[in-house]
Design a protein around this motif. Structure first.
Motif, PDB file in Angstrom:
ATOM      1  N   PRO A  65     -21.887 -83.792-102.596  1.00  0.00           N
ATOM      2  CA  PRO A  65     -23.029 -83.353-103.421  1.00  0.00           C
ATOM      3  C   PRO A  65     -23.815 -84.494-104.060  1.00  0.00           C
ATOM      4  N   GLN A  66     -23.130 -85.564-104.465  1.00  0.00           N
ATOM      5  CA  GLN A  66     -23.811 -86.662-105.143  1.00  0.00           C
ATOM      6  C   GLN A  66     -24.700 -87.476-104.206  1.00  0.00           C
ATOM      7  N   LEU A  67     -24.570 -87.256-102.893  1.00  0.00           N
ATOM      8  CA  LEU A  67     -25.393 -87.988-101.922  1.00  0.00           C
ATOM      9  C   LEU A  67     -26.622 -87.208-101.478  1.00  0.00           C
ATOM     10  N   ILE A  68     -26.658 -85.917-101.759  1.00  0.00           N
ATOM     11  CA  ILE A  68     -27.698 -85.058-101.183  1.00  0.00           C
ATOM     12  C   ILE A  68     -29.098 -85.476-101.625  1.00  0.00           C
ATOM     13  N   ASP A  69     -29.288 -85.705-102.912  1.00  0.00           N
ATOM     14  CA  ASP A  69     -30.621 -86.047-103.409  1.00  0.00           C
ATOM     15  C   ASP A  69     -31.156 -87.327-102.777  1.00  0.00           C
ATOM     16  N   ARG A  70     -30.252 -88.215-102.436  1.00  0.00           N
ATOM     17  CA  ARG A  70     -30.684 -89.498-101.865  1.00  0.00           C
ATOM     18  C   ARG A  70     -30.928 -89.412-100.365  1.00  0.00           C
ATOM     19  N   VAL A  71     -30.133 -88.612 -99.666  1.00  0.00           N
ATOM     20  CA  VAL A  71     -30.171 -88.608 -98.199  1.00  0.00           C
ATOM     21  C   VAL A  71     -31.066 -87.516 -97.618  1.00  0.00           C
ATOM     22  N   LEU A  72     -31.001 -86.318 -98.171  1.00  0.00           N
ATOM     23  CA  LEU A  72     -31.704 -85.181 -97.579  1.00  0.00           C
ATOM     24  C   LEU A  72     -33.204 -85.406 -97.392  1.00  0.00           C
ATOM     25  N   PRO A  73     -33.932 -85.936 -98.382  1.00  0.00           N
ATOM     26  CA  PRO A  73     -35.387 -86.084 -98.206  1.00  0.00           C
ATOM     27  C   PRO A  73     -35.787 -86.902 -96.986  1.00  0.00           C
ATOM     28  N   ASP A  74     -34.964 -87.887 -96.602  1.00  0.00           N
ATOM     29  CA  ASP A  74     -35.305 -88.727 -95.453  1.00  0.00           C
ATOM     30  C   ASP A  74     -35.293 -87.942 -94.147  1.00  0.00           C
ATOM     31  N   TYR A  75     -34.450 -86.900 -94.089  1.00  0.00           N
ATOM     32  CA  TYR A  75     -34.283 -86.174 -92.827  1.00  0.00           C
ATOM     33  C   TYR A  75     -35.120 -84.894 -92.747  1.00  0.00           C
ATOM     34  N   LEU A  76     -35.656 -84.449 -93.860  1.00  0.00           N
ATOM     35  CA  LEU A  76     -36.436 -83.214 -93.858  1.00  0.00           C
ATOM     36  C   LEU A  76     -37.638 -83.239 -92.918  1.00  0.00           C
ATOM     37  N   PRO A  77     -38.328 -84.381 -92.725  1.00  0.00           N
ATOM     38  CA  PRO A  77     -39.456 -84.384 -91.784  1.00  0.00           C
ATOM     39  C   PRO A  77     -39.057 -84.023 -90.357  1.00  0.00           C
ATOM     40  N   HIS A  78     -37.753 -84.042 -90.062  1.00  0.00           N
ATOM     41  CA  HIS A  78     -37.289 -83.711 -88.714  1.00  0.00           C
ATOM     42  C   HIS A  78     -36.863 -82.248 -88.588  1.00  0.00           C
ATOM     43  N   LEU A  79     -37.096 -81.454 -89.635  1.00  0.00           N
ATOM     44  CA  LEU A  79     -36.833 -80.018 -89.590  1.00  0.00           C
ATOM     45  C   LEU A  79     -38.121 -79.302 -89.215  1.00  0.00           C
ATOM     46  N   ALA A  80     -38.056 -78.452 -88.207  1.00  0.00           N
ATOM     47  CA  ALA A  80     -39.237 -77.720 -87.746  1.00  0.00           C
ATOM     48  C   ALA A  80     -39.874 -76.949 -88.896  1.00  0.00           C
ATOM     49  N   ALA A  81     -41.169 -76.683 -88.779  1.00  0.00           N
ATOM     50  CA  ALA A  81     -41.905 -76.014 -89.848  1.00  0.00           C
ATOM     51  C   ALA A  81     -41.294 -74.671 -90.209  1.00  0.00           C
ATOM     52  N   ASP A  82     -40.725 -73.971 -89.223  1.00  0.00           N
ATOM     53  CA  ASP A  82     -40.080 -72.685 -89.485  1.00  0.00           C
ATOM     54  C   ASP A  82     -38.562 -72.814 -89.500  1.00  0.00           C
ATOM     55  N   GLY A  83     -38.083 -74.051 -89.673  1.00  0.00           N
ATOM     56  CA  GLY A  83     -36.653 -74.302 -89.655  1.00  0.00           C
ATOM     57  C   GLY A  83     -35.970 -73.886 -90.943  1.00  0.00           C
ATOM     58  N   THR A  84     -34.647 -73.841 -90.889  1.00  0.00           N
ATOM     59  CA  THR A  84     -33.828 -73.400 -92.018  1.00  0.00           C
ATOM     60  C   THR A  84     -32.849 -74.490 -92.418  1.00  0.00           C
ATOM     61  N   ILE A  85     -32.699 -74.661 -93.741  1.00  0.00           N
ATOM     62  CA  ILE A  85     -31.683 -75.562 -94.269  1.00  0.00           C
ATOM     63  C   ILE A  85     -30.428 -74.745 -94.543  1.00  0.00           C
ATOM     64  N   SER A  86     -29.287 -75.249 -94.094  1.00  0.00           N
ATOM     65  CA  SER A  86     -28.019 -74.640 -94.435  1.00  0.00           C
ATOM     66  C   SER A  86     -27.145 -75.720 -95.068  1.00  0.00           C
ATOM     67  N   SER A  87     -26.137 -75.306 -95.805  1.00  0.00           N
ATOM     68  CA  SER A  87     -25.303 -76.279 -96.506  1.00  0.00           C
ATOM     69  C   SER A  87     -23.883 -75.768 -96.643  1.00  0.00           C
ATOM     70  N   ILE A  88     -22.925 -76.672 -96.449  1.00  0.00           N
ATOM     71  CA  ILE A  88     -21.521 -76.362 -96.725  1.00  0.00           C
ATOM     72  C   ILE A  88     -21.043 -77.142 -97.949  1.00  0.00           C
ATOM     73  N   ALA A  89     -21.974 -77.794 -98.642  1.00  0.00           N
ATOM     74  CA  ALA A  89     -21.616 -78.618 -99.798  1.00  0.00           C
ATOM     75  C   ALA A  89     -21.339 -77.743-101.014  1.00  0.00           C
ATOM     76  N   ALA A  90     -20.160 -77.890-101.582  1.00  0.00           N
ATOM     77  CA  ALA A  90     -19.814 -77.150-102.796  1.00  0.00           C
ATOM     78  C   ALA A  90     -20.466 -77.818-104.002  1.00  0.00           C
ATOM     79  N   GLY A  91     -20.786 -77.011-105.013  1.00  0.00           N
ATOM     80  CA  GLY A  91     -21.305 -77.562-106.243  1.00  0.00           C
ATOM     81  C   GLY A  91     -22.742 -78.027-106.190  1.00  0.00           C
ATOM     82  N   TYR A  92     -23.482 -77.616-105.158  1.00  0.00           N
ATOM     83  CA  TYR A  92     -24.900 -77.977-105.058  1.00  0.00           C
ATOM     84  C   TYR A  92     -25.654 -76.708-104.693  1.00  0.00           C
TER      85      TYR A  92
END
Length: 260
Positions: A65-92
Motif C-alpha cells: 500500500p505504501q508504494l501505490i501513490d508513487r508507482v500507480l500514476p506512472d502506469y495509468l497512461p497504459h490503461l485503455a480509456a474504458d479500462g478497469t483498475i483492480s487491486s488486491i492491496a489491503a488497507g488501500y
C-alpha cells in the motif's frame, strides 16, 4: 482475451498470477523490478519505459500500500480509456484508487492466504460505474483461486477482511494451541500434529459435505455426560469462547477501519 498489467508480483500477487495464467486465456504482463518466478508466456517489464505504447484492458495493483501513490500514476497512461483498475492491496481504499484516475472503474479483490493453493475465499467490491463485463471478468479471475463473495460497500469489505482475510491467522493460532494441548496430554509433537490436523481436516470435510447445521453436527458427536460434553463445557460452557471469537473479529475490523 484481455490484456492485463499486474503491478507488483510478490507472494500473493505471484500465486494469484499462476492461477490466472493457468485457467484463463488472457495476456498478462508483470511490472516489477525484481526477478519473480513467472508462469510461461507471462511477459515482464522492470520499468514503465519498457512498455512502449502497449495498452491494457485491466491494471491490477498488487503493490504494498505504501508504494501505490508513487508507482500507480506512472502506469495509468497504459490503461485503455474504458479500462478497469483492480487491486488486491489491503488497507488501500477503492476511493483512493479512483482518485488517481477519475471516472475509471475500480474493483477491489480481498483474497486470503489459502488462495495460493486454490482454496481461498476472496471478497469483491465494485466502486463506481463498473460494467457487467468487467465485473464478470474480474470475478472469473478471483474464482481461479477459490470461492468468492461480492459485497455492496467498502465497509463490508473491511468486515470480510476481519473474517476471511485475517481468518487463516486465527485458525493457525487455534491449531497451534490445540497441538500444544495434545502434547501436554503426553503425545510427541509429530503425533500431536497428526491427531489435531487429521481431526480438523476430517471435521471440516464432513461439515462441507453436509446440509446439517454446525450445531447439529456438534450435537451428533456429543453424548450427554460423555467426554465430548465435558470438553465442550470447558471450551465454551459459559459462552466465553464465542465471546472471544466475536472480540477477535471486531478487533480486526476496527483495525481495518483505521487503515482506510
Amino acid at each position: 482475451m484481455k490484456k492485463i498489467l499486474l503491478l507488483g508480483c510478490g507472494n500473493m500477487g505471484g500465486a494469484l498470477l499462476k492461477a490466472w495464467a493457468a485457467n484463463t486465456d488472457h495476456l498478462f504482463t508483470v511490472a516489477d523490478p525484481a526477478e519473480p518466478e513467472l508462469p510461461k508466456n507471462v511477459a515482464q517489464v522492470r520499468s514503465v519505459d519498457e512498455l512502449g505504447e502497449d495498452m491494457f484492458d485491466y491494471l491490477v495493483v498488487a503493490l504494498k500500500p505504501q508504494l501505490i501513490d508513487r508507482v500507480l500514476p506512472d502506469y495509468l497512461p497504459h490503461l485503455a480509456a474504458d479500462g478497469t483498475i483492480s487491486s488486491i492491496a489491503a488497507g488501500y481504499s477503492a476511493a483512493k484508487l479512483a482518485a488517481h484516475a477519475p471516472g475509471r472503474s475500480v474493483i477491489r479483490i480481498m483474497p486470503n492466504l489459502p488462495a495460493v493453493i486454490g482454496k481461498g475465499v476472496s471478497g469483491l467490491y465494485a466502486h463506481g460505474s463498473v460494467t457487467e463485463t468487467a465485473s464478470r471478468e474480474i470475478e472469473q479471475l478471483a474464482l481461479c483461486s477459490g470461492e468468492i463473495v461480492w459485497v455492496d460497500n467498502e465497509d463490508m469489505l473491511d468486515r470480510l477482511t476481519a473474517v476471511a482475510g485475517s481468518g487463516p491467522g486465527y485458525v493457525f493460532e487455534m491449531l497451534r494451541a490445540y497441538v500444544e494441548a495434545a502434547e501436554a496430554l503426553g503425545f510427541d509433537e509429530k503425533d500431536a500434529k497428526t491427531l489435531v490436523l487429521g481431526t480438523v481436516q476430517g471435521a471440516l470435510e464432513l461439515a462441507l459435505g453436509s446440509d446439517r447445521s454446525l450445531e447439529d453436527l456438534r450435537n451428533n458427536v456429543t453424548s450427554k455426560g460423555g467426554t465430548t460434553a465435558a470438553g465442550l463445557a470447558a471450551l465454551n460452557g459459559t459462552g466465553e469462547f464465542s465471546d472471544l471469537i466475536r472480540d477477535t473479529l471486531q478487533a480486526a475490523y476496527q483495525r481495518a477501519v483505521e487503515l482506510r
